[in-house]
Design a protein around this motif. Structure first.
Motif, PDB file in Angstrom:
ATOM      1  N   LEU A  52      22.919  30.185  92.086  1.00  0.00           N
ATOM      2  CA  LEU A  52      22.648  31.578  92.453  1.00  0.00           C
ATOM      3  C   LEU A  52      23.217  31.907  93.826  1.00  0.00           C
ATOM      4  CD1 LEU A  52      18.955  32.419  91.488  1.00  0.00           C
ATOM      5  CD2 LEU A  52      21.053  32.870  90.243  1.00  0.00           C
ATOM      6  N   PHE A  93      14.387  23.281  81.504  1.00  0.00           N
ATOM      7  CA  PHE A  93      13.703  21.992  81.642  1.00  0.00           C
ATOM      8  C   PHE A  93      13.339  21.374  80.294  1.00  0.00           C
ATOM      9  CE2 PHE A  93       9.807  19.454  82.114  1.00  0.00           C
ATOM     10  CZ  PHE A  93      10.331  18.433  82.883  1.00  0.00           C
ATOM     11  N   ASN A 121      24.842  23.544  86.572  1.00  0.00           N
ATOM     12  CA  ASN A 121      24.064  24.412  85.689  1.00  0.00           C
ATOM     13  C   ASN A 121      22.838  24.988  86.391  1.00  0.00           C
ATOM     14  OD1 ASN A 121      25.387  24.045  82.973  1.00  0.00           O
ATOM     15  ND2 ASN A 121      24.958  21.892  83.446  1.00  0.00           N
ATOM     16  N   ILE A 122      22.433  26.150  85.924  1.00  0.00           N
ATOM     17  CA  ILE A 122      21.158  26.720  86.372  1.00  0.00           C
ATOM     18  C   ILE A 122      20.096  26.216  85.397  1.00  0.00           C
ATOM     19  CG2 ILE A 122      19.877  28.895  86.630  1.00  0.00           C
ATOM     20  CD1 ILE A 122      22.569  30.134  87.549  1.00  0.00           C
ATOM     21  N   CYS A 123      18.941  25.835  85.939  1.00  0.00           N
ATOM     22  CA  CYS A 123      17.999  25.092  85.090  1.00  0.00           C
ATOM     23  C   CYS A 123      16.623  25.730  84.958  1.00  0.00           C
ATOM     24  CB  CYS A 123      17.851  23.662  85.604  1.00  0.00           C
ATOM     25  SG  CYS A 123      19.383  22.761  85.607  1.00  0.00           S
ATOM     26  N   ASN A 124      16.443  26.971  85.381  1.00  0.00           N
ATOM     27  CA  ASN A 124      15.121  27.577  85.170  1.00  0.00           C
ATOM     28  C   ASN A 124      15.239  29.079  84.921  1.00  0.00           C
ATOM     29  OD1 ASN A 124      14.776  28.853  87.954  1.00  0.00           O
ATOM     30  ND2 ASN A 124      15.338  26.724  88.352  1.00  0.00           N
ATOM     31  N   TYR A 125      14.241  29.586  84.213  1.00  0.00           N
ATOM     32  CA  TYR A 125      14.243  31.001  83.822  1.00  0.00           C
ATOM     33  C   TYR A 125      14.046  31.916  85.029  1.00  0.00           C
ATOM     34  CZ  TYR A 125      14.276  29.624  78.950  1.00  0.00           C
ATOM     35  OH  TYR A 125      14.648  29.108  77.739  1.00  0.00           O
ATOM     36  N   SER A 126      13.304  31.423  86.001  1.00  0.00           N
ATOM     37  CA  SER A 126      13.080  32.208  87.205  1.00  0.00           C
ATOM     38  C   SER A 126      14.424  32.603  87.828  1.00  0.00           C
ATOM     39  CB  SER A 126      12.279  31.345  88.176  1.00  0.00           C
ATOM     40  OG  SER A 126      11.544  32.126  89.029  1.00  0.00           O
ATOM     41  N   SER A 127      15.296  31.625  87.912  1.00  0.00           N
ATOM     42  CA  SER A 127      16.619  31.885  88.483  1.00  0.00           C
ATOM     43  C   SER A 127      17.413  32.857  87.615  1.00  0.00           C
ATOM     44  CB  SER A 127      17.401  30.575  88.629  1.00  0.00           C
ATOM     45  OG  SER A 127      16.754  29.715  89.516  1.00  0.00           O
ATOM     46  N   HIS A 153      16.197  35.317  85.882  1.00  0.00           N
ATOM     47  CA  HIS A 153      15.714  36.676  86.181  1.00  0.00           C
ATOM     48  C   HIS A 153      16.378  37.195  87.461  1.00  0.00           C
ATOM     49  CE1 HIS A 153      12.515  37.466  83.236  1.00  0.00           C
ATOM     50  NE2 HIS A 153      12.261  36.159  83.257  1.00  0.00           N
ATOM     51  N   ILE A 154      16.445  36.322  88.447  1.00  0.00           N
ATOM     52  CA  ILE A 154      17.045  36.714  89.732  1.00  0.00           C
ATOM     53  C   ILE A 154      18.538  37.015  89.529  1.00  0.00           C
ATOM     54  CG2 ILE A 154      17.556  35.921  92.085  1.00  0.00           C
ATOM     55  CD1 ILE A 154      14.973  34.099  91.743  1.00  0.00           C
TER      56      ILE A 154
END
Lengths: 452, 320
Positions: B10, B31, B54-60, B62-63
């Motif tokens: 991000l 995860f 890679n991006i590994c979480n849903y929070s990221s 959303h951002i």
């Protein structure tokens, strides 16, 4: 000692309630993370951390925590929290990871990763892979070939009953062998080859070959011309061999050539009341064979993709997940239904480093070579014409350097670079009748002996 | 011509957007995937565990969506493993639905079984056919006509003239993307069954050398001596283009009908990617003011490589 680490998000994960977070830093009992929404401390906080010794994630849950700072940014909230409770195990785990990550100057990183920024780790701390053996190669092709030729289905191995229901296919994929068939016939070519390899009187090859695979699945320049093919079809009729035509990926400029070839084969089949299997290694070829009722499409090895790297056993996670490498999309009912709706009637598998879990009817098993890599632009041609494997281009007129040169690879990996492809060598069919037996129980009904 | 830019983290978004990224592609490995499969059966072709590919979480995610909206730069999600296990398709559907809920609507896919599964499950999304699918002829392109493919990414090792033919023969509403910078592989992605991981080089980078099959010299064709590895051309743009380059073919790619230029580089450093994007932006701009293709190609080669191009050329042949 306080450990302050910024770890990749594959290694460390934060959770609270049903949300997951990217942890940007962990230091002692403090954790920094980014959240899309306002974080509610009363939900507690969990951390999942990768454990390299178990190759799985260890979870640490903290019911209580204190929010130290909360900064609202343009797109997110940045939190710094203090974990309350016993953090000893978590810190010990983090220290363990830190001991794996190499300090400046002590790393032994993977060469040739280009510009990918991987964390450096202490290679030998984590692996029993014999890196030093990667530097040991045979001096000559003959030396490499002698190693493989010495692997024989010895007297102790009895395949007799096991072979009864199997169809045996002999696979020729190069011009010297096409020429041999044209000159000497199929059976004589097979006999001469087995004789040369000292395999003729072995139990494994007591079964008669009844099918010929002919052509090349990896390179369009080594697929024989129409005239040779039709001549070989005539020989096959006389000698009573069934035919499977091996074809590679389909170059745009070869579409018409393939259409003409299929048309001629179809005409020959109709005239001789025969059918020919066509190996599909490119979905475009389905359109080329469509409408020719005598041509039976079968799914080739380039469309049966798997992890076939001889080093995959040492990959992180493989130890516990080896069984996962036995399956692929051909174990999915929905995909098989789709392929069958496109006319696919058989599936081609290879004996390679992992077992294949066969989920289809009508399946063949190739041995002893398995494909690892193939290139549309030929690295061997590039090497021979420019002195560098990297200076590649689409080959228009191929002088077939692959009949004269190969690339040798580390001896312990049992690999060879032939033409535009890299192949591995898998010996189990030669040495373990039970290996073949297990495949037959799963539905393998044809054995394809691929010769170079 | 749009620059399709890799996004590994991000924190890279704003800098790359300001450098000139027109579109992002990013890998997403949640995860639950990592916990069950590690990278043993990866979700995309960036299979390194220790690199930040890679991006590994849903929070990221959303951002990321907020950033995407603010900058009006679309983000496409890479799910381009060659195949998945039977049990993984259901998990993939869950992941895709959750990403669609965050309003990511385009997925880069290589596995035909996933394409068919999405259709069977009635999932409405756009699909970019990954270069890893090795769609290299118009018949295989037509094979995917019944699926919601909005873009084909030409694999490495497709000639410009083939691209032109394929684009002319394709349905008119499709988009086309071609490799433009970095990571020219020795072998073809869609046919590569080698592992890509932290521990080993890919098989093509293992020690190897060429040897004759026959020991009789009279039976061999003459070949060029192996080029020295020490060749290091000096030029002021550092490593730009050294691992794979098609920059001088900008006008020909445009003429062929390619609208999107792929920069390879998930896992690369932000600094090198920023430099890549800035230079490509300049090259695109320059192409607009020069009408003669050959002249512009020469100008680019001269400027960036002093006319001594790196060996890993994506398009050694121009558009004939």
């Amino acid at each position: 000692m306080e450990v302050r680490l910024g770890l990749p998000s594959t290694i460390i994960h934060g959770f609270s309630n049903k949300m997951d977070y990217a942890i940007s830093m962990i230091s002692g009992d403090e954790v920094c993370f980014e959240s899309a929404e306002v974080f509610h401390a009363e939900e507690g906080f969990s951390i999942a951390l990768y454990d390299f010794s178990t190759e799985s994630y260890e979870k640490y849950h903290f019911k209580k925590l204190k929010v130290l700072t909360n900064e609202k940014r343009k797109y997110s909230y940045q939190y710094r929290i203090q974990l309350l409770g016993n953090i000893e195990k978590l810190n010990a785990h983090i220290s363990k990871i830190q001991s794996i990550i190499a300090e400046e100057g002590e790393s032994d990183t993977v060469p040739n990763l280009g510009t990918i920024q991987t964390l450096k780790y202490k290679r030998n701390v984590l692996s029993d892979y014999a890196y030093e053996k990667d530097g040991i190669l045979c001096d000559t092709y003959a030396q490499q070939q002698r190693i493989w030729d010495a692997i024989q289905p010895g007297d102790g191995f009895q395949y007799g009953a096991c072979l009864k229901s199997l169809e045996f296919a002999f696979y020729v994929s190069s011009y010297p062998l096409y020429e041999s068939i044209c000159k000497k016939g199929i059976q004589n070519t097979i006999d001469a080859y087995l004789e040369q390899k000292k395999l003729k009187n072995t139990s494994l090859f007591s079964k008669k070959f009844t099918r010929l695979y002919i052509g090349n699945e990896f390179c369009p320049h080594i697929v024989m011309d129409d005239e040779t093919l039709l001549y070989i079809l005539e020989i096959s009729k006389v000698e009573g061999f069934s035919i499977t035509l091996a074809l590679p990926y389909l170059l745009e400029d070869n579409i018409n050539i393939m259409k003409e070839m299929m048309q001629k084969v179809d005409v020959w089949c109709q005239k001789n009341l025969a059918s020919v299997e066509v190996i599909i290694n490119d979905f475009g070829m389905l359109e080329v064979v469509k409408g020719h009722k005598t041509l039976v499409p079968i799914l080739g090895r380039l469309l049966n993709k798997r992890k076939k790297d001889p080093r995959a056993n040492w990959l992180w996670g493989t130890k516990h997940n080896k069984v996962m490498l036995e399956e692929n999309n051909l174990n999915c009912e929905h995909y098989i239904r789709f392929l069958e709706s496109k006319g696919i009637r058989r599936y081609e598998f290879e004996a390679h480093i992992f077992n294949n879990k066969i989920g289809v009817k009508n399946a063949s098993l190739y041995f002893p070579y398995y494909q690892i890599n193939t290139s549309v632009f030929c690295p061997l041609y590039a090497q021979c014409t420019t002195g560098s494997k990297h200076r590649q281009r689409l080959v228009q007129h191929c002088p077939r350097y692959c009949e004269q040169y190969v690339f040798l690879y580390p001896k312990h990996l049992n690999m060879i670079g032939r033409g535009n492809s890299i192949f591995g060598y898998q010996e189990s069919i030669f040495t373990q009748p039970s290996y073949l037996g297990k495949y037959m129980q799963q539905g393998i009904d044809r054995l394809v002996y691929e010769v170079f | 011509m749009k620059i399709v830019t890799p996004l590994s983290e991000l924190s890279h978004f704003e800098a790359l957007a300001e450098a000139g990224a027109d579109e992002f592609y990013c890998g997403f490995v949640p995860f639950e995937w990592l916990e069950t499969y590690n990278m043993t059966v990866p979700i995309n072709r960036r299979e390194w565990l220790l690199s930040g590919c890679n991006i590994c979480n849903y929070s990221s995610m959303h951002i990321l969506k907020r950033m995407s909206e603010e900058f009006k730069i679309p983000v496409k999600i890479t799910l381009n493993a060659h195949y998945y296990l039977p049990e993984q398709y259901e998990m993939l559907i869950d992941i895709i639905i959750r990403l669609i809920d965050i309003e990511f609507d385009t997925f880069i896919i290589a596995d035909t079984a996933l394409v068919t599964y999405l259709q069977e499950k009635g999932i409405t999304c756009k699909i970019h056919m990954s270069g890893e699918a090795e769609v290299i002829n118009h018949l295989s392109m037509s094979f995917y006509d019944t699926f919601p493919i909005t873009r084909f990414v030409f694999p490495r090792k497709v000639t410009l003239s083939d691209m032109k033919k394929l684009i002319q023969l394709s349905a008119s509403h499709k988009e086309f993307e071609a490799f433009y910078l970095n990571s020219f592989c020795q072998y073809s992605g869609g046919f590569c069954n080698s592992i890509h991981c932290d521990k080993f080089p890919t098989t093509c980078w293992l020690p190897n050398y060429i040897v004759p099959i026959s020991e009789d010299e009279n039976e061999r064709k003459n070949i060029k001596a192996t080029e020295s590895n020490n060749r290091k051309a000096e030029h002021k743009y550092g490593s730009f283009g050294q691992t794979g380059c098609g920059i001088c073919r900008i006008k020909e790619l445009q003429e062929a009908g390619v609208g999107f230029l792929k920069v390879v580089g998930r896992g690369h450093s932000l600094e090198s990617l920023k430099e890549d994007i800035i230079q490509i932006k300049n090259i695109i701009k320059g192409a607009e003011s020069e009408s003669i293709t050959e002249v512009y190609s020469d100008t680019v080669r001269k400027k960036y490589f002093n006319s001594d191009c790196p060996s890993r050329c994506y398009y050694p042949e121009g558009l004939i």
